[in-house]
Design an enzyme around this catalytic site. Structure first.
Site, short mmCIF file in Angstrom:
data_model
loop_
_atom_site.label_atom_id
_atom_site.label_comp_id
_atom_site.label_asym_id
_atom_site.label_seq_id
_atom_site.Cartn_x
_atom_site.Cartn_y
_atom_site.Cartn_z
N TYR A 110 31.79 39.65 39.57
CA TYR A 110 31.48 39.64 38.14
C TYR A 110 30.60 38.45 37.80
O TYR A 110 30.74 37.36 38.37
CB TYR A 110 32.76 39.52 37.30
CG TYR A 110 33.54 40.80 37.16
CD1 TYR A 110 33.17 41.76 36.23
CD2 TYR A 110 34.65 41.06 37.96
CE1 TYR A 110 33.88 42.94 36.08
CE2 TYR A 110 35.37 42.23 37.83
CZ TYR A 110 34.98 43.17 36.88
OH TYR A 110 35.69 44.33 36.75
N TYR A 149 36.64 44.70 44.87
CA TYR A 149 36.81 43.23 44.92
C TYR A 149 38.29 42.88 45.11
O TYR A 149 39.18 43.62 44.70
CB TYR A 149 36.22 42.56 43.68
CG TYR A 149 36.81 42.94 42.35
CD1 TYR A 149 38.01 42.40 41.89
CD2 TYR A 149 36.12 43.82 41.50
CE1 TYR A 149 38.53 42.74 40.66
CE2 TYR A 149 36.64 44.16 40.26
CZ TYR A 149 37.84 43.62 39.85
OH TYR A 149 38.36 43.96 38.62
N ARG A 159 40.78 45.90 44.39
CA ARG A 159 40.60 46.91 43.35
C ARG A 159 39.62 47.96 43.82
O ARG A 159 38.58 47.64 44.40
CB ARG A 159 40.01 46.29 42.06
CG ARG A 159 40.83 45.30 41.29
CD ARG A 159 42.09 45.86 40.64
NE ARG A 159 42.06 47.23 40.16
CZ ARG A 159 41.58 47.64 38.99
NH1 ARG A 159 41.07 46.79 38.14
NH2 ARG A 159 41.64 48.91 38.64
N HIS A 162 35.33 50.30 39.95
CA HIS A 162 35.68 50.80 38.61
C HIS A 162 34.73 50.23 37.56
O HIS A 162 34.13 49.17 37.76
CB HIS A 162 37.13 50.43 38.26
CG HIS A 162 37.36 48.95 38.26
ND1 HIS A 162 37.64 48.23 39.39
CD2 HIS A 162 37.33 48.04 37.25
CE1 HIS A 162 37.79 46.96 39.10
NE2 HIS A 162 37.59 46.81 37.80
N HIS A 164 34.79 49.18 33.41
CA HIS A 164 35.62 48.95 32.23
C HIS A 164 34.89 49.50 31.00
O HIS A 164 33.68 49.24 30.84
CB HIS A 164 35.87 47.46 32.02
CG HIS A 164 36.67 46.82 33.11
ND1 HIS A 164 38.04 46.73 33.09
CD2 HIS A 164 36.29 46.22 34.27
CE1 HIS A 164 38.47 46.11 34.18
NE2 HIS A 164 37.42 45.78 34.92
FE LIG Z 1 37.49 44.89 36.86
#
Ligand SMILES: [Fe+2]
Length: 239
Positions: A110, A149, A159, A162, A164
């Protein structure tokens, strides 16, 4: 005067369904501390919750829904188109709703100062976009497929890829947040966040579908993700 006005507007329908994630789900460690420990107190919706403040009435910029064109160069990774419709519990389109998207880059990182995953940042990718639904409730984003990640929820926790999403309705109390997954991802059965949704069919509704109709030759794959606000086909929110 205010009471008379309130009598003329209906409160928003509340969600009561196994399609929604559990507040307390020990497998998803963060819920243990943040879940309510006492029964919820239902507050009445007053005029101010129902009528405002308003979101989504400013113009969105041309590249807000194309995360591959927000910088000088193109981001690295697999380019994708994600589209779908926002519908109410009766299948009617929800027009003019602001949808925000945020995600990791193709390496699973991120653009955020609390993300210390040892994966590279991409100078051509911020990972945030927004758009408004059209008159038929449709939306469309161009982006790159995010990477998996690690997230330290448990030993060797990763995870699945995905996106959000946040939807702003006409007021604060109508904001909804959810996540979209990709079909065939081997991490999906092991994701405590997705598994915190009790109903299997509801979990499946968070997985997008590969879509030939929006896949473009010599350009990129398309994925379809409809967001249903209420009813039997309701999208799980709050994950
Ligand atoms: Fe996330």
């Amino acid at each position: 005067m205010v009471n008379n006005q309130f009598a003329m507007v209906r409160p928003y329908e509340r969600t009561v369904s196994r399609s929604q994630p559990e507040y307390h789900y020990p497998g998803y460690r963060a819920t243990v501390r943040r879940a309510p420990s006492k029964p919820l107190i239902v507050l009445p919706h007053t005029l101010s919750e129902i009528t405002g403040p308003l979101f989504g009435h400013e113009d969105t910029a041309e590249t807000d829904n194309d995360l591959t064109r927000q910088h000088k160069g193109e981001p690295l990774g697999e380019r994708i188109i994600v589209s779908g419709r926002v519908l109410d519990g009766n299948g009617r389109p929800i027009p003019n709703t602001l949808i925000e998207l945020w995600q990791a880059n193709a390496a699973g990182r991120y653009f955020h100062n609390t993300d210390d995953h040892r994966a590279p940042l991409d100078p051509n990718f911020t990972g945030a976009g927004r758009t408004k639904t059209g008159s038929d409730g449709s939306y469309r984003f161009v982006t790159v497929k995010p990477g998996a990640y690690p997230w330290r929820n448990h030993d060797n926790a990763w995870r699945p890829a995905h996106l959000h999403f946040s939807l702003f309705g006409p007021a604060f109390v109508t904001r909804l947040v959810t996540q979209m997954y990709f079909p065939g991802d081997p991490l999906i059965p092991f994701d405590p966040i997705l598994q915190s949704v009790p109903d299997e069919k509801a979990r499946q509704r968070l997985i997008s579908q590969f879509d030939w109709n929006t896949t473009q030759p010599e350009w990129c794959l398309g994925f379809r993700f409809d967001i249903i606000l209420r009813g039997r086909e309701q999208t799980p929110f709050g994950t």
